[in-house]
Design a protein around this motif. Structure first.
Motif, PDB file in Angstrom:
ATOM      1  N   CYS A 111       0.853  -1.191   0.000  1.00  0.00           N
ATOM      2  CA  CYS A 111       0.000   0.000   0.000  1.00  0.00           C
ATOM      3  C   CYS A 111       0.887   1.238   0.000  1.00  0.00           C
ATOM      4  O   CYS A 111       1.876   1.304   0.744  1.00  0.00           O
ATOM      5  CB  CYS A 111      -0.891  -0.030   1.234  1.00  0.00           C
ATOM      6  N   THR A 112       0.560   2.225  -0.813  1.00  0.00           N
ATOM      7  CA  THR A 112       1.390   3.427  -0.929  1.00  0.00           C
ATOM      8  C   THR A 112       0.678   4.687  -0.475  1.00  0.00           C
ATOM      9  O   THR A 112       1.240   5.784  -0.576  1.00  0.00           O
ATOM     10  CB  THR A 112       1.842   3.618  -2.384  1.00  0.00           C
ATOM     11  N   THR A 113      -0.536   4.555   0.011  1.00  0.00           N
ATOM     12  CA  THR A 113      -1.288   5.728   0.427  1.00  0.00           C
ATOM     13  C   THR A 113      -0.628   6.387   1.636  1.00  0.00           C
ATOM     14  O   THR A 113       0.221   5.778   2.306  1.00  0.00           O
ATOM     15  CB  THR A 113      -2.741   5.345   0.774  1.00  0.00           C
ATOM     16  N   GLY A 114      -1.006   7.636   1.935  1.00  0.00           N
ATOM     17  CA  GLY A 114      -0.396   8.345   3.058  1.00  0.00           C
ATOM     18  C   GLY A 114      -0.559   7.610   4.370  1.00  0.00           C
ATOM     19  O   GLY A 114       0.371   7.513   5.169  1.00  0.00           O
ATOM     20  N   ASP A 115      -1.746   7.081   4.621  1.00  0.00           N
ATOM     21  CA  ASP A 115      -2.006   6.273   5.810  1.00  0.00           C
ATOM     22  C   ASP A 115      -1.911   4.815   5.405  1.00  0.00           C
ATOM     23  O   ASP A 115      -2.815   4.274   4.772  1.00  0.00           O
ATOM     24  CB  ASP A 115      -3.402   6.587   6.360  1.00  0.00           C
ATOM     25  N   ARG A 116      -0.821   4.178   5.762  1.00  0.00           N
ATOM     26  CA  ARG A 116      -0.605   2.787   5.340  1.00  0.00           C
ATOM     27  C   ARG A 116      -1.045   1.795   6.411  1.00  0.00           C
ATOM     28  O   ARG A 116      -0.549   0.680   6.487  1.00  0.00           O
ATOM     29  CB  ARG A 116       0.869   2.575   4.975  1.00  0.00           C
ATOM     30  N   GLY A 117      -2.007   2.231   7.241  1.00  0.00           N
ATOM     31  CA  GLY A 117      -2.561   1.353   8.253  1.00  0.00           C
ATOM     32  C   GLY A 117      -3.655   0.476   7.681  1.00  0.00           C
ATOM     33  O   GLY A 117      -3.944   0.483   6.482  1.00  0.00           O
ATOM     34  N   HIS A 118      -4.306  -0.278   8.564  1.00  0.00           N
ATOM     35  CA  HIS A 118      -5.268  -1.283   8.122  1.00  0.00           C
ATOM     36  C   HIS A 118      -6.448  -0.658   7.393  1.00  0.00           C
ATOM     37  O   HIS A 118      -6.769  -1.046   6.260  1.00  0.00           O
ATOM     38  CB  HIS A 118      -5.749  -2.087   9.340  1.00  0.00           C
ATOM     39  N   LEU A 119      -7.108   0.300   8.020  1.00  0.00           N
ATOM     40  CA  LEU A 119      -8.267   0.925   7.388  1.00  0.00           C
ATOM     41  C   LEU A 119      -7.859   1.911   6.307  1.00  0.00           C
ATOM     42  O   LEU A 119      -8.559   2.060   5.295  1.00  0.00           O
ATOM     43  CB  LEU A 119      -9.125   1.622   8.448  1.00  0.00           C
ATOM     44  N   GLY A 120      -6.725   2.567   6.512  1.00  0.00           N
ATOM     45  CA  GLY A 120      -6.285   3.570   5.542  1.00  0.00           C
ATOM     46  C   GLY A 120      -5.998   3.000   4.177  1.00  0.00           C
ATOM     47  O   GLY A 120      -6.073   3.709   3.161  1.00  0.00           O
ATOM     48  N   CYS A 121      -5.661   1.712   4.112  1.00  0.00           N
ATOM     49  CA  CYS A 121      -5.309   1.091   2.834  1.00  0.00           C
ATOM     50  C   CYS A 121      -6.501   0.478   2.102  1.00  0.00           C
ATOM     51  O   CYS A 121      -6.342  -0.025   0.985  1.00  0.00           O
ATOM     52  CB  CYS A 121      -4.240   0.018   3.054  1.00  0.00           C
ATOM     53  N   VAL A 122      -7.683   0.512   2.706  1.00  0.00           N
ATOM     54  CA  VAL A 122      -8.849  -0.119   2.081  1.00  0.00           C
ATOM     55  C   VAL A 122      -9.158   0.476   0.709  1.00  0.00           C
ATOM     56  O   VAL A 122      -9.324  -0.270  -0.270  1.00  0.00           O
ATOM     57  CB  VAL A 122     -10.080  -0.054   3.007  1.00  0.00           C
ATOM     58  N   PRO A 123      -9.248   1.812   0.549  1.00  0.00           N
ATOM     59  CA  PRO A 123      -9.560   2.342  -0.780  1.00  0.00           C
ATOM     60  C   PRO A 123      -8.536   1.937  -1.834  1.00  0.00           C
ATOM     61  O   PRO A 123      -8.908   1.577  -2.962  1.00  0.00           O
ATOM     62  CB  PRO A 123      -9.571   3.862  -0.560  1.00  0.00           C
ATOM     63  N   GLU A 124      -7.242   1.981  -1.475  1.00  0.00           N
ATOM     64  CA  GLU A 124      -6.225   1.606  -2.455  1.00  0.00           C
ATOM     65  C   GLU A 124      -6.316   0.118  -2.804  1.00  0.00           C
ATOM     66  O   GLU A 124      -6.057  -0.282  -3.943  1.00  0.00           O
ATOM     67  CB  GLU A 124      -4.825   1.940  -1.947  1.00  0.00           C
ATOM     68  N   TYR A 125      -6.672  -0.705  -1.809  1.00  0.00           N
ATOM     69  CA  TYR A 125      -6.831  -2.137  -2.089  1.00  0.00           C
ATOM     70  C   TYR A 125      -7.899  -2.351  -3.155  1.00  0.00           C
ATOM     71  O   TYR A 125      -7.715  -3.159  -4.083  1.00  0.00           O
ATOM     72  CB  TYR A 125      -7.200  -2.910  -0.825  1.00  0.00           C
ATOM     73  N   PHE A 126      -9.039  -1.668  -3.033  1.00  0.00           N
ATOM     74  CA  PHE A 126     -10.097  -1.862  -4.011  1.00  0.00           C
ATOM     75  C   PHE A 126      -9.699  -1.338  -5.386  1.00  0.00           C
ATOM     76  O   PHE A 126     -10.029  -1.943  -6.412  1.00  0.00           O
ATOM     77  CB  PHE A 126     -11.397  -1.218  -3.526  1.00  0.00           C
ATOM     78  N   GLU A 127      -8.962  -0.233  -5.417  1.00  0.00           N
ATOM     79  CA  GLU A 127      -8.458   0.249  -6.699  1.00  0.00           C
ATOM     80  C   GLU A 127      -7.521  -0.784  -7.319  1.00  0.00           C
ATOM     81  O   GLU A 127      -7.588  -1.074  -8.522  1.00  0.00           O
ATOM     82  CB  GLU A 127      -7.725   1.583  -6.499  1.00  0.00           C
ATOM     83  N   PHE A 128      -6.636  -1.326  -6.498  1.00  0.00           N
ATOM     84  CA  PHE A 128      -5.686  -2.342  -6.957  1.00  0.00           C
ATOM     85  C   PHE A 128      -6.434  -3.570  -7.478  1.00  0.00           C
ATOM     86  O   PHE A 128      -6.108  -4.120  -8.535  1.00  0.00           O
ATOM     87  CB  PHE A 128      -4.756  -2.727  -5.808  1.00  0.00           C
ATOM     88  N   THR A 129      -7.453  -4.002  -6.734  1.00  0.00           N
ATOM     89  CA  THR A 129      -8.211  -5.185  -7.127  1.00  0.00           C
ATOM     90  C   THR A 129      -8.928  -4.966  -8.452  1.00  0.00           C
ATOM     91  O   THR A 129      -8.879  -5.819  -9.361  1.00  0.00           O
ATOM     92  CB  THR A 129      -9.237  -5.549  -6.031  1.00  0.00           C
ATOM     93  N   MET A 130      -9.608  -3.840  -8.598  1.00  0.00           N
ATOM     94  CA  MET A 130     -10.344  -3.593  -9.831  1.00  0.00           C
ATOM     95  C   MET A 130      -9.412  -3.487 -11.035  1.00  0.00           C
ATOM     96  O   MET A 130      -9.733  -3.979 -12.118  1.00  0.00           O
ATOM     97  CB  MET A 130     -11.192  -2.327  -9.684  1.00  0.00           C
ATOM     98  N   LYS A 131      -8.248  -2.879 -10.831  1.00  0.00           N
ATOM     99  CA  LYS A 131      -7.296  -2.761 -11.935  1.00  0.00           C
ATOM    100  C   LYS A 131      -6.696  -4.113 -12.287  1.00  0.00           C
ATOM    101  O   LYS A 131      -6.595  -4.475 -13.459  1.00  0.00           O
ATOM    102  CB  LYS A 131      -6.186  -1.781 -11.553  1.00  0.00           C
ATOM    103  N   ARG A 132      -6.288  -4.875 -11.260  1.00  0.00           N
ATOM    104  CA  ARG A 132      -5.647  -6.168 -11.513  1.00  0.00           C
ATOM    105  C   ARG A 132      -6.617  -7.147 -12.163  1.00  0.00           C
ATOM    106  O   ARG A 132      -6.295  -7.790 -13.167  1.00  0.00           O
ATOM    107  CB  ARG A 132      -5.130  -6.746 -10.192  1.00  0.00           C
TER     108      ARG A 132
END
Length: 414
Positions: A385-406
């Motif tokens: 996760c590369t978002t500013g908040d790399r904690g558990h909840l902070g990475c949720v939006p980036e995870y979904f972006e990653f999933t949809m792209k992958r």
């Protein structure tokens, strides 16, 4: 040999007719010409579905109930307020119809129970096929948060279905129709069964309703959902009864899951005050009086589960950890051991995660790559996760972006 004039004339006519027939066939094949009213050849019959389990058998479909239909406009409007965050690039392309499925699976004791889940279908043209995405939800503590109950426009199954996937989402045992039972938290076999059995039951329902899939199956989930995703992927690869389902797996995207249960609990213990860390040491606790172990267990439960939860959690993994039963934890709870993925596993995690330690994904990466030495090792990767908040909840939006792209790069018919 001499050919008579009359026969030569007939041969010339036959040659011209063959040439015209060949030209006509080529025009028809390219979309031109005129069939002259002839009936087109009958399409090949669709392959017969494989035998499906009876309703009372594991994976059997018990019932299906229409829940609601959401428009693409409703889903798009909800995205800004969803857990995916207002920065998401997701654009709702389809409306979504939701159906609550009940099916037969097993509880923590291996007994058959009637569980529930959600099937979300994108509103495409009649007969249009879609890839299937099995979405496993994160840890929740209230029954009204289960997928088949919370069917609001901004929920992940609805957003993912609006992209063009048929989304299948288990409630898990302990939620929905099985709220009166304990949720088998971090127990691998029961978790995997809840996912795989719903996939089988949902396939039965789709065949009955004529909802076409294209033969592609993806799996994704975050936190406990990441754990469930890996458990299900492992189970699907070793499944025998429904081998057709195994062949459909294209890839899985487990996010921030406690795949290595012992490592996860070790790290949780490290976050305690120093005087408690020594007390929580499994080697010490295994020799302590039962009253001491019960108190430590109560403290650990308080850190894991809120007091206002309206579902019961089975905590066998904690009891085995406190008893220092490492073999049982590896055998029955961790999901990164004992298999080499044949389809890609795209792990995702944030390095600052304090809820589920980042090292759990590193441990899974190493174990899966080691088991799949050679070409199989390339099937497993870990993205940070590369978002500013790399904690558990902070990475949720980036995870979904990653999933949809992958998955979007692999999926057909979206």
């Amino acid at each position: 040999m001499r050919i008579s004039p009359s026969r030569l004339t007939r041969l010339r006519q036959l040659t011209r007719w063959c040439a015209l027939a060949a030209l006509s066939a080529s025009l028809v094949a390219c979309g031109g010409g005129d069939s002259g009213g002839a009936e087109p050849p009958a399409p090949a019959p669709a392959p017969a579905p494989p035998p499906m389990p009876a309703p009372e058998e594991q994976g059997g479909l018990r019932s299906a109930q229409f829940v609601n239909t959401l428009t693409a406009t409703q889903v798009q409007a909800a995205l800004a307020d969803s857990r995916l965050g207002p920065e998401t690039t997701a654009v709702a392309r389809y409306g979504v119809s939701n159906y609550r499925i009940t099916y037969t699976t097993t509880d923590k004791n291996g007994q058959r129970v009637v569980a529930s889940g959600l099937v979300s279908v994108p509103a495409k043209a009649t007969g249009a096929a879609s890839p299937v995405l099995s979405y496993q939800h994160a840890t929740i503590f209230h029954n009204d948060e289960a997928p088949s109950i919370r069917t609001e426009p901004g929920e992940p199954p609805m957003v993912l279905a609006s992209q063009g996937y048929i989304v299948v989402s288990p409630d898990y045992v302990g939620f929905g129709s099985t709220q009166d039972l304990e949720h088998p938290y971090l127990t691998a076999e029961a978790t995997a069964n809840a996912v795989v059995d719903l996939l089988v039951a949902a396939q039965s329902w789709r065949w009955q309703q004529g909802v076409a899939d294209n033969g592609q199956l993806f799996l994704a989930g975050y936190s406990e959902g990441g754990y469930a995703t890996m458990a299900a992927h492992r189970a699907l690869q070793g499944i025998g009864t429904h081998g057709w389902l195994t062949q459909q797996v294209v890839a899985s995207v487990p996010g921030a899951g406690p795949y290595d249960v012992k490592f996860t609990l070790d790290e949780l213990r490290e976050g305690l005050p120093s005087w408690l860390r020594a007390l929580f040491n499994p080697g010490n606790l295994s020799r302590a009086p039962e009253s001491v172990r019960n108190e430590v267990r109560r403290l650990l439960m308080g850190r894991l589960f809120p007091g206002d939860a309206d579902v019961a959690y089975q905590t066998l993994f904690i009891d085995r950890y406190l008893a220092d039963d490492r073999d049982a934890i590896a055998r029955d709870h961790s999901v990164h051991l004992g298999w080499a993925p044949q389809a890609p596993v795209y792990l995702f995690h944030g390095q600052d995660d304090r809820t589920v330690p980042y090292g759990a994904s590193v441990s899974a990466l190493q174990a899966l790559r080691s088991a799949g030495a050679g070409a199989g090792a390339a099937n497993v990767s870990l993205t940070d996760c590369t978002t500013g908040d790399r904690g558990h909840l902070g990475c949720v939006p980036e995870y979904f972006e990653f999933t949809m792209k992958r998955l979007g790069s692999l999926a057909r018919d979206l």
